[in-house]
Design a protein around this motif. Structure first.
Motif, PDB file in Angstrom:
ATOM      1  N   ASP A  31      39.326  26.114  45.554  1.00 59.39           N
ATOM      2  CA  ASP A  31      40.483  26.852  45.496  1.00 59.39           C
ATOM      3  C   ASP A  31      40.284  28.048  44.711  1.00 59.39           C
ATOM      4  O   ASP A  31      39.914  28.156  43.555  1.00 59.39           O
ATOM      5  CB  ASP A  31      41.746  26.124  44.898  1.00 59.39           C
ATOM      6  N   GLU A  33      42.810  30.495  45.357  1.00 55.08           N
ATOM      7  CA  GLU A  33      44.095  31.131  45.411  1.00 55.08           C
ATOM      8  C   GLU A  33      45.058  30.623  44.563  1.00 55.08           C
ATOM      9  O   GLU A  33      44.929  30.663  43.151  1.00 55.08           O
ATOM     10  CB  GLU A  33      44.534  30.873  46.919  1.00 55.08           C
ATOM     11  N   ASP A  34      46.170  29.617  44.585  1.00 61.42           N
ATOM     12  CA  ASP A  34      47.037  29.122  43.689  1.00 61.42           C
ATOM     13  C   ASP A  34      46.859  28.715  42.524  1.00 61.42           C
ATOM     14  O   ASP A  34      47.423  28.855  41.531  1.00 61.42           O
ATOM     15  CB  ASP A  34      48.165  28.230  44.476  1.00 61.42           C
ATOM     16  N   SER A  35      45.660  27.912  42.543  1.00 60.92           N
ATOM     17  CA  SER A  35      45.312  27.101  41.222  1.00 60.92           C
ATOM     18  C   SER A  35      44.450  27.928  40.374  1.00 60.92           C
ATOM     19  O   SER A  35      44.066  27.429  39.261  1.00 60.92           O
ATOM     20  CB  SER A  35      44.679  25.708  41.452  1.00 60.92           C
ATOM     21  N   LYS A  87      48.927  31.295  53.570  1.00 61.81           N
ATOM     22  CA  LYS A  87      50.122  32.593  53.504  1.00 61.81           C
ATOM     23  C   LYS A  87      49.998  33.535  54.535  1.00 61.81           C
ATOM     24  O   LYS A  87      50.299  34.636  54.426  1.00 61.81           O
ATOM     25  CB  LYS A  87      49.895  32.977  52.251  1.00 61.81           C
ATOM     26  N   ASP A 143      54.855  26.141  49.680  1.00 61.57           N
ATOM     27  CA  ASP A 143      55.324  27.546  50.046  1.00 61.57           C
ATOM     28  C   ASP A 143      56.338  27.442  51.093  1.00 61.57           C
ATOM     29  O   ASP A 143      57.382  28.750  51.086  1.00 61.57           O
ATOM     30  CB  ASP A 143      54.259  28.169  50.293  1.00 61.57           C
TER      31      ASP A 143
END
Length: 288
Positions: A31, A33-35, A87, A143
């Motif tokens: 990841d 992205e988010d983490s 996203k 999300d």
């Protein structure tokens, strides 16, 4: 029988190292992205530079950045060609990112995370055009519920999960069930995995190694179901085969569609079923 996809924060080198030893792990998703916070993105890329990848490894890339093209080139240069796309806001947004990534990595494969209503509503249009390059599709439940104001609950989103499963399978793409929020509540996690299995999902997203252990303790088919499947299959092989289109066994009617399903389970998943049967028999002996 059941494939696992584990998100691993690429900024955490020790997590990447641990992933090499995890049982029940089929796919790693590194990841970015988010983490991973912005300040640790370079560290994450440096960790990936030291990682040996396999064909089952993926990377979740942030999209919409000013340096998006440069980041994608860096990821491809590291040897990663499997991309998880989060996203994106519908067909047009995915078409743009598909064109950009394919220009950088012509053999790129994709998993789609549907994290807003537009992406969900445009899914069939996307798969109709791009399914040959798409391996999987999943609902990005956190999300998605934030964007819609819905409660974050796999039960309440059951209809949406069913629709995603049907559309994905219609285009030969693997539906991947949602990430679970349950880490240590194994019974709740098992219920969630079984719910997805019942809906037709044969893979799931995970966010913690402890969640993978739950898969080992799930009885996807009961002892009685396993026993009956083998009995029906053996009876059909011995006495029916192609002689009759419809036959009965133990007062139940079976048609060709039933036998095809049983044949798939017995032959393709025979090892799992035999192990399940053996485990059940061992448990019965221990109980005595």
């Amino acid at each position: 029988m059941f494939e696992s996809y584990l998100f691993i924060p690429a900024s955490k080198g020790k997590f990447i190292d641990k992933s090499k030893t995890l049982e029940n792990l089929d796919h790693r998703i590194f990841d970015l992205e988010d983490s991973v916070v912005e300040a640790e993105l370079d560290k994450a890329l440096a960790n990936l530079e030291q990682t040996a990848f396999t064909a089952a490894d993926w990377v979740r890339v942030p999209i919409g950045r000013e340096d998006q093209t440069q980041l994608l080139k860096k990821v491809h240069h590291l040897g990663l060609n499997n991309f998880v796309i989060p996203k994106f806001n519908g067909y047009d947004a995915f078409a743009d990112i598909f064109a950009e990534i394919s220009g950088i990595a012509p053999k790129a494969r994709f998993i789609l995370l549907l994290e807003n209503p537009k992406a969900y509503l445009d899914l069939e249009r996307i798969l109709k055009e791009f399914s040959e390059s798409i391996d999987g599709v999943s609902l990005g439940i956190h999300d998605f519920t934030f964007e819609t104001g819905m409660r974050n609950s796999y039960q309440l989103l059951r209809n949406i999960r069913v629709n995603i499963m049907l559309i994905a399978k219609a285009y030969g793409v693997q539906p991947i069930d949602v990430v679970s929020i349950h880490l240590k509540k194994n019974e709740l996690l098992k219920e969630e995995i079984l719910d997805g299995f019942t809906l037709g999902y044969r893979s799931k997203l995970f966010i913690h190694p402890s969640q993978l252990q739950a898969v080992d303790h799930i009885e996807f088919y009961s002892f009685a179901e396993v026993k009956e499947l083998f009995e029906v299959y053996q009876y059909c092989q011995r006495y029916i085969r192609d002689k009759e289109a419809v036959f009965s066994y133990n007062n139940r009617v079976y048609e060709k569609m039933h036998i095809r399903k049983i044949k798939r389970i017995v032959e393709d998943k025979g090892e799992f079923l035999w192990n399940s049967l053996a485990d059940t028999l061992r448990n019965l002996k221990s109980a005595k």
